[in-house]
Design an enzyme around this catalytic site. Structure first.
Site, PDB file in Angstrom:
ATOM      1  N   ARG A 163       0.825  -1.220   0.000  1.00  0.00           N
ATOM      2  CA  ARG A 163       0.000   0.000   0.000  1.00  0.00           C
ATOM      3  C   ARG A 163       0.858   1.270   0.000  1.00  0.00           C
ATOM      4  NH1 ARG A 163      -3.307  -3.671  -0.467  1.00  0.00           N
ATOM      5  NH2 ARG A 163      -5.438  -3.629   0.341  1.00  0.00           N
ATOM      6  N   SER A 235     -10.665  -0.897   3.296  1.00  0.00           N
ATOM      7  CA  SER A 235      -9.854  -1.085   4.509  1.00  0.00           C
ATOM      8  C   SER A 235      -9.468   0.278   5.070  1.00  0.00           C
ATOM      9  CB  SER A 235      -8.563  -1.829   4.184  1.00  0.00           C
ATOM     10  OG  SER A 235      -8.836  -3.077   3.636  1.00  0.00           O
ATOM     11  N   GLU A 331      -4.782   3.214   6.577  1.00  0.00           N
ATOM     12  CA  GLU A 331      -4.534   3.133   5.134  1.00  0.00           C
ATOM     13  C   GLU A 331      -5.166   4.348   4.453  1.00  0.00           C
ATOM     14  OE1 GLU A 331      -5.778  -0.504   3.002  1.00  0.00           O
ATOM     15  OE2 GLU A 331      -6.040   0.793   1.279  1.00  0.00           O
TER      16      GLU A 331
HETATM   17  N1  EPU Z   1     -10.723 -11.426  10.040  1.00  0.00           N
HETATM   18  C1  EPU Z   1     -11.442 -11.490  11.225  1.00  0.00           C
HETATM   19  N2  EPU Z   1     -12.389 -10.537  11.473  1.00  0.00           N
HETATM   20  C2  EPU Z   1     -12.649  -9.551  10.601  1.00  0.00           C
HETATM   21  C3  EPU Z   1     -11.923  -9.477   9.391  1.00  0.00           C
HETATM   22  C4  EPU Z   1     -10.956 -10.431   9.132  1.00  0.00           C
HETATM   23  O1  EPU Z   1     -11.236 -12.373  12.036  1.00  0.00           O
HETATM   24  O2  EPU Z   1     -13.547  -8.737  10.895  1.00  0.00           O
HETATM   25  C5  EPU Z   1      -9.711 -12.443   9.733  1.00  0.00           C
HETATM   26  C6  EPU Z   1     -10.156 -13.358   8.600  1.00  0.00           C
HETATM   27  O3  EPU Z   1     -10.887 -14.435   9.073  1.00  0.00           O
HETATM   28  C7  EPU Z   1      -8.833 -13.792   7.999  1.00  0.00           C
HETATM   29  C8  EPU Z   1      -7.925 -12.580   8.196  1.00  0.00           C
HETATM   30  O4  EPU Z   1      -8.539 -11.804   9.215  1.00  0.00           O
HETATM   31  O5  EPU Z   1      -8.275 -14.862   8.741  1.00  0.00           O
HETATM   32  C9  EPU Z   1      -7.701 -11.766   6.903  1.00  0.00           C
HETATM   33  O6  EPU Z   1      -8.940 -11.268   6.411  1.00  0.00           O
HETATM   34  P1  EPU Z   1      -9.199 -10.992   4.835  1.00  0.00           P
HETATM   35  O7  EPU Z   1      -8.862 -12.174   4.055  1.00  0.00           O
HETATM   36  O8  EPU Z   1     -10.571 -10.435   4.710  1.00  0.00           O
HETATM   37  O9  EPU Z   1      -8.121  -9.910   4.413  1.00  0.00           O
HETATM   38  P2  EPU Z   1      -7.545  -8.621   5.135  1.00  0.00           P
HETATM   39  O10 EPU Z   1      -6.115  -8.860   5.390  1.00  0.00           O
HETATM   40  O11 EPU Z   1      -8.395  -8.250   6.299  1.00  0.00           O
HETATM   41  C10 EPU Z   1      -6.704  -7.425   2.971  1.00  0.00           C
HETATM   42  C11 EPU Z   1      -6.789  -6.084   2.277  1.00  0.00           C
HETATM   43  C12 EPU Z   1      -8.118  -5.948   1.537  1.00  0.00           C
HETATM   44  C13 EPU Z   1      -8.198  -7.062   0.517  1.00  0.00           C
HETATM   45  C14 EPU Z   1      -8.084  -8.419   1.265  1.00  0.00           C
HETATM   46  C15 EPU Z   1      -8.021  -9.575   0.302  1.00  0.00           C
HETATM   47  C16 EPU Z   1      -5.448  -4.600   3.625  1.00  0.00           C
HETATM   48  C17 EPU Z   1      -5.436  -3.444   4.555  1.00  0.00           C
HETATM   49  N3  EPU Z   1      -6.645  -5.021   3.246  1.00  0.00           N
HETATM   50  O12 EPU Z   1      -7.694  -7.479   3.975  1.00  0.00           O
HETATM   51  O13 EPU Z   1      -8.071  -4.715   0.836  1.00  0.00           O
HETATM   52  O14 EPU Z   1      -9.431  -7.006  -0.204  1.00  0.00           O
HETATM   53  O15 EPU Z   1      -6.850  -8.453   2.022  1.00  0.00           O
HETATM   54  O16 EPU Z   1      -6.794  -9.592  -0.342  1.00  0.00           O
HETATM   55  O17 EPU Z   1      -4.379  -5.082   3.254  1.00  0.00           O
HETATM   56  C18 EPU Z   1      -8.766  -2.429   0.759  1.00  0.00           C
HETATM   57  O18 EPU Z   1      -7.586  -2.122   0.763  1.00  0.00           O
HETATM   58  O19 EPU Z   1      -9.675  -1.557   0.712  1.00  0.00           O
HETATM   59  C19 EPU Z   1      -9.147  -3.824   0.856  1.00  0.00           C
HETATM   60  C20 EPU Z   1     -10.396  -4.197   0.973  1.00  0.00           C
END
Ligand code: EPU
Length: 336
Positions: A163, A235, A331
């Protein structure tokens, strides 16, 4: 053509749905236009926006907001394996992704359904499902705000990381991005290792560009609010990166904590998980909250001001720090 507006509402220009105004709003549709405008001499506060999907306006903006309406896409080089596609910075991101998939060009499919515009993809190095836009960016063209000169940045000069890019670092606030050139593949190689993506793609009939796009859109729809229905900036926080020693002691205390070891030796934690554990999904607030399916996304529950959102976000950061000793960084770009 350059359009200039005074006291312009930013409501249609931020996905958070914050009702702020810009003192001046300048929209241009070609490099010549913006060069001509800036050549007359420009000073004062400035902000360049794309689709406004990663901005939080805390106050009215007492300066000039620039918005690119440079459209169009053209192939500028190709061989039997890949091609270079030069795209106007004002093109809607998902329209670009959909078009490349229709043409059978691989690379952007995992980045389907991300809100925003092409210019911002280079600033923010948007990423999802194991792919970051920066991996595909070959060149970024800009015009400098202070002297109206035209610049080109190669992939390496952009210094892309999670990012992040040079446009959020040493070149921050200095450039207006006019074109971004992406290297796309005529022989797509699919990246399906993230979460349940490969399973979803199989259910849809196997790996094709269209099936990957559909699977990504379905996963996003289930987890993330649609900007047309609920105000948010995707995010709100970045996933924090901690040294392995910190990650190990947290893992001992919290057995179910998701952890992602990085090549550099540090460990990425899930901000969404940390926020959920602090109870924010169950804490009703009048104007602001976190999204029920993804705690990383701060939402406007209706009528929130930028200040309401910022106060809420600061309370979230403080609670995560207190419970886990981990600092969350935003972010979203906070503009005050
Ligand atoms: N999780 C929770 N509770 C929540 C959310 C997530 O326990 O409320 C856990 C999930 O179960 C999983 C882990 O956290 O084990 C990761 O969650 P997820 O796969 O949804 O991905 P993320 O790391 O939370 C990132 C990006 C997103 C992108 C997704 C998929 C960042 C800041 N965010 O989210 O990007 O869509 O990966 O690649 O890196 C954005 O930037 O606007 C965005 C949506």
């Amino acid at each position: 053509m350059t359009k200039i507006y005074k006291t312009h509402s930013l409501l249609p220009h931020n996905t958070f749905g914050i009702d702020a105004t810009a003192e001046n709003f300048v929209e241009f549709s070609s490099v010549d236009d913006i060069v001509a405008f800036l050549s007359k001499g420009f000073d004062g506060r400035s902000l360049v926006i794309g689709g406004g999907s990663n901005l939080l306006f805390v106050n009215d903006f007492d300066g000039t907001v620039f918005h690119s309406a440079i459209m169009g896409m053209e192939i500028v080089d190709e061989n039997e394996n890949d091609l270079l596609l030069r795209v106007g910075s004002g093109v809607n991101w998902d329209e670009l992704v959909a078009y490349t998939i229709e043409q059978g060009w691989g690379g952007l499919e995992n980045l389907s359904a991300i809100p925003g515009e092409v210019g911002a993809s280079a600033v923010q190095n948007v990423g999802a499902y194991g792919v970051e836009a920066g991996e595909l960016i070959a060149k970024v063209e800009t015009v400098r705000l202070d002297d109206a000169t035209c610049w080109e940045f190669t992939h390496d000069e952009c210094s892309f990381s999670y990012r992040h890019s040079i446009f959020k670092d040493t070149e921050k606030g200095k450039h207006i991005i006019t074109y971004v050139t992406y290297r796309l593949s005529k022989k797509p190689v699919f990246k399906l290792t993230y979460g349940n993506l490969s399973e979803k793609v199989e259910q849809l009939g196997g790996a094709t560009l269209a099936n990957v796009r559909r699977a990504v859109c379905e996963i996003r729809e289930a987890k993330l609010p649609s900007p047309e229905k609920i105000g948010s900036a995707g995010s709100f926080f970045m996933n924090p990166v901690v040294p392995v020693s910190v990650a190990e002691s947290l893992a001992k205390e919290y057995l179910s904590m998701p952890q992602y070891p990085l090549a550099c030796g540090d460990v990425k934690l899930s901000a969404g998980w940390l926020i959920e554990q602090c109870g924010w999904k169950d804490t009703p607030h009048e104007h602001v909250g976190v999204y029920k399916h993804q705690a990383l996304v701060v939402i406007n529950r209706g009528g929130a001001t930028g200040k309401n959102v910022l106060d809420f976000a600061e309370a979230v950061v403080a609670s995560v720090k207190e419970k886990f000793g981990v600092t969350l960084n935003m972010e979203v770009n906070v503009i005050d």
